[in-house]
Design a protein around this motif. Structure first.
Motif, PDB file in Angstrom:
ATOM      1  N   ASP A   1      36.758  39.928  41.835  1.00 46.15           N
ATOM      2  CA  ASP A   1      36.873  41.548  41.710  1.00 46.15           C
ATOM      3  C   ASP A   1      36.514  42.194  43.079  1.00 46.15           C
ATOM      4  O   ASP A   1      36.863  43.406  43.316  1.00 46.15           O
ATOM      5  N   GLN A   2      35.434  41.755  43.561  1.00 45.55           N
ATOM      6  CA  GLN A   2      34.901  42.430  44.939  1.00 45.55           C
ATOM      7  C   GLN A   2      35.887  42.355  45.852  1.00 45.55           C
ATOM      8  O   GLN A   2      36.050  43.535  46.548  1.00 45.55           O
ATOM      9  N   LEU A   3      36.618  41.480  45.948  1.00 47.88           N
ATOM     10  CA  LEU A   3      37.775  41.372  47.067  1.00 47.88           C
ATOM     11  C   LEU A   3      38.637  42.469  46.886  1.00 47.88           C
ATOM     12  O   LEU A   3      39.029  43.339  47.442  1.00 47.88           O
ATOM     13  N   ARG A   4      38.787  42.412  45.332  1.00 42.09           N
ATOM     14  CA  ARG A   4      40.135  43.336  44.984  1.00 42.09           C
ATOM     15  C   ARG A   4      39.882  44.710  45.050  1.00 42.09           C
ATOM     16  O   ARG A   4      40.504  45.543  45.647  1.00 42.09           O
ATOM     17  N   GLY A   5      38.420  45.087  44.598  1.00 36.74           N
ATOM     18  CA  GLY A   5      37.823  46.316  44.873  1.00 36.74           C
ATOM     19  C   GLY A   5      38.003  46.869  46.240  1.00 36.74           C
ATOM     20  O   GLY A   5      38.135  47.804  46.459  1.00 36.74           O
TER      21      GLY A   5
END
Lengths: 180, 175
Positions: free
Chosen positions: B41-45
């Motif tokens: 999620d962090q990378l995608r965000g």
């Protein structure tokens, strides 16, 4: 008469011959006066008395007639009142009978409606109890299933060590390879 | 993004990888980048955050992939980010893998497992799937902890599910 005169002449004019009886002359004069008074009364006062008595009699008769008439009127009035009282009593009885009848009808209707409502309430309560029991059963089963699933997942996760993982992988390869 | 545009991007990347002669590596690396993008999620965000300058996001990608993938793969991912298509990275990568497999006459098979497979196991899984489908298989392995145990292989429309997760789900359904 001679005897009477001689008696009078022999008498002492200052003395009475008897302590109770008046003198003879007094008797005569008195008797004459009495006759005259009575005659005058009969002659002059009698008609007036008769007239007065007749008038009084007529008056009394009129009063008696009036009283009789009043009594008749009163009797009639009393009859009317008694009749009215009888009517009132009959009306009262009729009203009471109607009221009793209406009360009885209301009582029957109310009892019937009450019984119907009680039946409805009982049916609804039974339905609610059944629904609640079923719902509780469903919820309980769902909760048991959820807890069982969680327990199974935890048990499986704790059992999945490296050896188990390798066994599963090998099992997959074997089953896919075998199912050609 | 429309399917046509995704197809166009995938074809372009395929041509570049072909031209560079690293198609096999690029499609494999892009596949793994796409899966990482999906699961993180962090990378995608970060990669889709418009408030972060594109150059900054590209630098992050290049830093992440530097030394772990071919330079071509890093440049292609950076290009996609620079084009503002970070959200479509998984779809573009999947399309590229599919196109590469078609070009090679093979079928893409995605195999998910809770733990990484050894080279020997990967080879045997490929052989087993090839034998089962009767086709050459282009295997893509994904480590997915949600599988819990066992493997899930997807070949085209066919799913061969030997995962513990599915068995537990079936158990839950029965319960």
């Amino acid at each position: 008469m001679k005897n009477l005169i001689s008696l009078i002449a022999a008498e002492d004019p200052t003395q009475t011959h008897h302590w109770l009886l008046p003198e003879t002359a007094e008797i005569i004069y008195g008797g004459l006066a009495t006759v005259i008074v009575v005659t005058l009364l009969v002659k002059f006062a009698g008609p007036m008395v008769k007239k007065s008595m007749a008038a009084r009699t007529a008056k009394i008769q009129a009063e008696i007639d009036n009283a009789r008439e009043s009594k008749t009127v009163a009797d009639a009035e009393a009859s009317k009142i008694r009749a009215a009282l009888g009517d009132i009593s009959a009306e009262r009885s009729r009203i009471l009978a109607d009221a009793d009848k209406q009360a009885e009808a209301l009582l029957v209707e109310g009892r019937s409606r009450l019984e119907a409502e009680v039946r409805d309430m009982e049916a609804k309560a039974e339905a609610d109890i059944s629904a609640a029991a079923a719902r509780s059963g469903d919820e309980l089963r769902a909760e048991i299933a959820r807890l069982s699933a969680q327990a199974a997942e935890r048990a499986v996760a704790s059992a999945l060590d490296d050896r188990a993982q390798q066994d599963l992988i090998e099992s997959f390869i074997s089953s896919v390879g075998a199912a050609r | 993004m429309s399917d046509a545009r995704i197809d166009s991007y995938a074809r372009a990347l395929l041509e570049i990888a072909n031209a560079e002669g690293v198609l096999s590596e690029v499609e494999d690396e892009l596949f793994r980048v796409a899966r990482t993008y999906e699961s993180n999620d962090q990378l995608r965000g970060t990669l889709t955050d418009e408030t972060i300058p594109v150059e900054r996001r590209q630098a992050i990608v290049e830093k992440l992939l530097g030394g772990r993938s071919t330079n071509v793969t890093a440049q292609l991912v950076s290009f996609i980010i620079g084009a503002g298509r970070a959200r479509d990275l998984p779809a573009i990568a999947d399309k590229l893998v599919q196109a590469a497999s078609t070009q090679q006459g093979s079928e893409v098979a995605e195999v998910r497992s809770a733990v990484a497979l050894s080279a020997d196991q990967q080879q045997r899984v490929a052989s087993a799937l090839a034998a089962k489908t009767g086709r050459k298989i282009n295997l893509k392995f994904v480590v997915d902890p949600s599988v819990m145990g066992g493997l899930v292989a997807t070949v085209g429309d066919t799913v061969i599910d030997g995962s513990v997760r599915t068995r537990l789900d079936q158990l839950k359904s029965r319960l």
